[in-house]
Every structure is written in C-alpha cells, then in structure tokens.
Design a protein around this motif. Structure first.
Motif, mmCIF file in Angstrom:
data_model
loop_
_atom_site.group_PDB
_atom_site.id
_atom_site.type_symbol
_atom_site.label_atom_id
_atom_site.label_comp_id
_atom_site.label_asym_id
_atom_site.label_seq_id
_atom_site.Cartn_x
_atom_site.Cartn_y
_atom_site.Cartn_z
ATOM 1 N N UNK A 10 0.862 -1.186 0.000
ATOM 2 C CA UNK A 10 0.000 0.000 0.000
ATOM 3 C C UNK A 10 0.896 1.233 0.000
ATOM 4 N N UNK A 11 0.696 2.094 -0.983
ATOM 5 C CA UNK A 11 1.517 3.303 -1.120
ATOM 6 C C UNK A 11 0.631 4.525 -0.853
ATOM 7 N N UNK A 12 1.069 5.365 0.082
ATOM 8 C CA UNK A 12 0.335 6.586 0.411
ATOM 9 C C UNK A 12 1.048 7.752 -0.263
ATOM 10 N N UNK A 13 0.359 8.476 -1.122
ATOM 11 C CA UNK A 13 0.985 9.578 -1.864
ATOM 12 C C UNK A 13 0.320 10.896 -1.491
ATOM 13 N N UNK A 14 1.120 11.836 -0.973
ATOM 14 C CA UNK A 14 0.560 13.130 -0.561
ATOM 15 C C UNK A 14 0.965 14.222 -1.548
ATOM 16 N N UNK A 15 0.000 14.694 -2.308
ATOM 17 C CA UNK A 15 0.189 15.807 -3.261
ATOM 18 C C UNK A 15 1.366 15.607 -4.215
ATOM 19 N N UNK A 16 1.349 14.514 -4.975
ATOM 20 C CA UNK A 16 2.486 14.283 -5.885
ATOM 21 C C UNK A 16 2.624 15.345 -6.976
ATOM 22 N N UNK A 17 1.560 16.069 -7.296
ATOM 23 C CA UNK A 17 1.656 17.036 -8.405
ATOM 24 C C UNK A 17 2.109 18.414 -7.945
ATOM 25 N N UNK A 18 2.260 18.586 -6.635
ATOM 26 C CA UNK A 18 2.496 19.936 -6.120
ATOM 27 C C UNK A 18 3.743 20.596 -6.722
ATOM 28 N N UNK A 19 3.531 21.775 -7.281
ATOM 29 C CA UNK A 19 4.643 22.566 -7.805
ATOM 30 C C UNK A 19 5.227 22.086 -9.121
ATOM 31 N N UNK A 20 4.574 21.119 -9.762
ATOM 32 C CA UNK A 20 5.158 20.590 -10.997
ATOM 33 C C UNK A 20 4.476 21.175 -12.242
ATOM 34 N N UNK A 21 5.268 21.320 -13.306
ATOM 35 C CA UNK A 21 4.725 21.783 -14.588
ATOM 36 C C UNK A 21 3.743 20.745 -15.117
ATOM 37 N N UNK A 22 2.710 21.189 -15.865
ATOM 38 C CA UNK A 22 1.643 20.289 -16.323
ATOM 39 C C UNK A 22 2.135 19.021 -17.022
ATOM 40 N N UNK A 23 3.168 19.145 -17.819
ATOM 41 C CA UNK A 23 3.650 17.970 -18.544
ATOM 42 C C UNK A 23 4.209 16.922 -17.576
ATOM 43 N N UNK A 24 4.911 17.394 -16.568
ATOM 44 C CA UNK A 24 5.476 16.500 -15.562
ATOM 45 C C UNK A 24 4.386 15.870 -14.703
ATOM 46 N N UNK A 25 3.355 16.657 -14.426
ATOM 47 C CA UNK A 25 2.228 16.124 -13.647
ATOM 48 C C UNK A 25 1.651 14.921 -14.393
ATOM 49 N N UNK A 26 1.505 15.072 -15.709
ATOM 50 C CA UNK A 26 0.983 13.971 -16.532
ATOM 51 C C UNK A 26 1.871 12.743 -16.406
ATOM 52 N N UNK A 27 3.171 12.963 -16.484
ATOM 53 C CA UNK A 27 4.128 11.852 -16.379
ATOM 54 C C UNK A 27 3.998 11.164 -15.029
ATOM 55 N N UNK A 28 3.967 11.966 -13.965
ATOM 56 C CA UNK A 28 3.882 11.388 -12.616
ATOM 57 C C UNK A 28 2.585 10.577 -12.470
ATOM 58 N N UNK A 29 1.478 11.098 -12.983
ATOM 59 C CA UNK A 29 0.215 10.367 -12.866
ATOM 60 C C UNK A 29 0.205 9.090 -13.699
ATOM 61 N N UNK A 30 0.867 9.133 -14.853
ATOM 62 C CA UNK A 30 0.963 7.908 -15.662
ATOM 63 C C UNK A 30 1.755 6.859 -14.873
ATOM 64 N N UNK A 31 2.804 7.314 -14.197
ATOM 65 C CA UNK A 31 3.629 6.378 -13.427
ATOM 66 C C UNK A 31 2.853 5.837 -12.219
#
Ligand code: ATP
Length: 235
Positions: free
Chosen positions: A155-176
């Motif tokens: 079980x992985x708990x993720x707190x605000x992984x998109x915070x402060x990231x450019x939109x393209x990177x946010x997409x990458x992080x969410x895909x991962x």
C-alpha cells in the motif's frame, strides 16, 4: 486491505480528524479530495504511524496498526511519500534509494526493486551520483516515490504528488502512479487537483474539516453536480 474505523486525531487540543471511517481494497486507487486544511495529510500521517489516533481503529490486513511505530508499519507493507517530498538533499540519488530499503535484508530482492525503480524512472538512473538537492522538483518527486517503492510496499500513500510541478510532468507522474498500481500496488492518493485524481482513481472520499462528507465511485463523483461545483471548477 485497510480499514480505518472512527478515528479521532488531535494536534494538542485541536481536533483535526473527527470520526473518520474509510476502507481501501487491494488493487484499488483511492483518492482523498478536499480543501486545504481539511485533514487529508493528517489522515495519511495517522495511517503511516507519524501520528497516533486518540480513538478508533486502523486495521491493515486484519491487524491493528493504530499507534504503532512508523518503522513497524513500513515493515508491514505501507510506505508514505509525504507532502514536500522530504528527500535527503545532501545525499546522492543512489543513497536516497538505498535508504528506502534500509529495513530489508534480501539483497537480491533489493537489487530487483532498484531495477524496477530505474525502469519506472529512467531519469533517476541518469542521475544516480547527483546530489538529490540539486534535482528539479519533478525529479525529486520521482526520487521520493522511488525511495518509497524500495520498501516494497503493498500500500503506497501519496501526498500531493503534483504539487509545484509543470503540467507535462504532472501527466508523467500520474501515468507512473497508474503503472505502479497496475503492477500490484494499492494506492491512497491525496491530491489538490481533484479532476486529475478522480481521473485515475477507482473510488474517492471527500474530506471537509476533519470529516468524510461524501464517498463513492470516482466516476459517479466526477459526474456529481455537488462535486463539480465544490471541487472541479464548477463546470
Ligand atoms: P493541506 O493540503 O493544506 O496539507 P490537508 O487537508 O492535508 O491540507 P492537514 O494538513 O491534514 O490538511 O491539516 C488539518 C488541520 O490540522 C488543519 O486545520 C491544520 O491547520 C491542522 N494542523 C496540521 N498540522 C498541524 C500541526 N502540526 N499542529 C497543529 N495543527 C495542525
């Protein structure tokens, strides 16, 4: 997999969590949505053992983990990627990843998991000897997630992984995040960007001032007028 039952959490005299009950089934992506200060980070910290609930139960695979030491909870299979990432800035990328496995002794398994992390985050492999503090925000997020995965969590708990990231990177992080889930890791995701969180989640809980006020399938919540008005920009 995880059952939280009626927990109350306090900071001194201030009650941040009020009788929260929620459940996460194996294989799911569950998201907590809610405004700043609603109590989402506090909930994650309580599950991972950084805070202790005053009342209530937390059961992980049938066993009580409420109030146990964070280290014990990591050993049982829950890893937490905190808000703001908290990597070790003066250590290299490689050293940060190795630290993620510090409770493990299975060398072969650790090596296997390192290879998996490099596969998920090729950027980290390119920067193994680099000081973590010199990485970009997105790379630091990748490192924080990679480090958490080195504990081989179920079980992985993720707190605000998109915070402060450019939109393209946010997409990458969410895909991962979706990829991590598809390889068998259950995910509890806290995210300001409710649209994005609901787009990858199976189910969601809405948190307001320390209470769960609504829950359901991510698809149903995305379609709900109430959620659209309050959390999805009102369209
Ligand atoms: P954010 O996204 O802004 O972190 P959140 O939903 O995660 O919001 P929490 O950080 O869990 O909210 O905070 C819940 C409540 O507890 C807030 O009222 C906050 O002010 C309070 N709080 C959080 N940390 C502390 C602390 N260390 N001491 C006292 N109060 C705290």
């Amino acid at each position: 997999m995880l059952k939280v039952e009626g927990i109350d959490v306090f900071y001194g005299n201030i009650q941040a969590i009020k009788g929260v009950t929620l459940e996460i089934n194996e294989g799911e992506i569950v998201t907590l949505i809610g405004a700043n200060g609603a109590g989402k980070s506090t909930l994650l910290k309580t599950i991972s053992g950084l805070l202790k609930p005053k009342h209530g139960k937390i059961l992980y695979e049938g066993k009580s983990i409420a109030g146990k030491a964070a280290q014990t909870i990591v050993k049982q299979g829950i890893s937490h990627v905190p808000e703001g990432r908290r990597i070790f800035a003066n250590m290299t990328v490689e050293e940060n990843l190795e630290l993620g496995a510090f409770l493990r002794k299975d060398k072969a398994g650790i090596k296997q998991d390192l290879d998996k992390v490099y596969e998920l985050f090729p950027r980290l492999l390119e920067r193994l000897k680099q000081q973590a503090g010199t990485l970009s925000g997105g790379e630091q997020q990748m490192l924080a997630m990679g480090r958490a995965l080195m504990a081989r969590p179920r079980l992985l708990l993720l707190d605000e992984p998109s915070m402060g990231l450019a939109p393209l990177l946010v997409k990458t992080i969410f895909r991962i995040i979706e990829e991590i889930n598809q390889t068998g890791t259950t995910i509890l995701l806290v995210e300001q960007n409710a649209n994005l969180a609901l787009s990858i989640a199976d189910r969601a809980y809405v948190v307001e001032t320390g209470r769960i006020v609504l829950s359901g399938d991510a698809e149903d919540l995305t379609a709900s007028e109430q959620i659209k008005m309050a959390y999805l920009g009102g369209h």
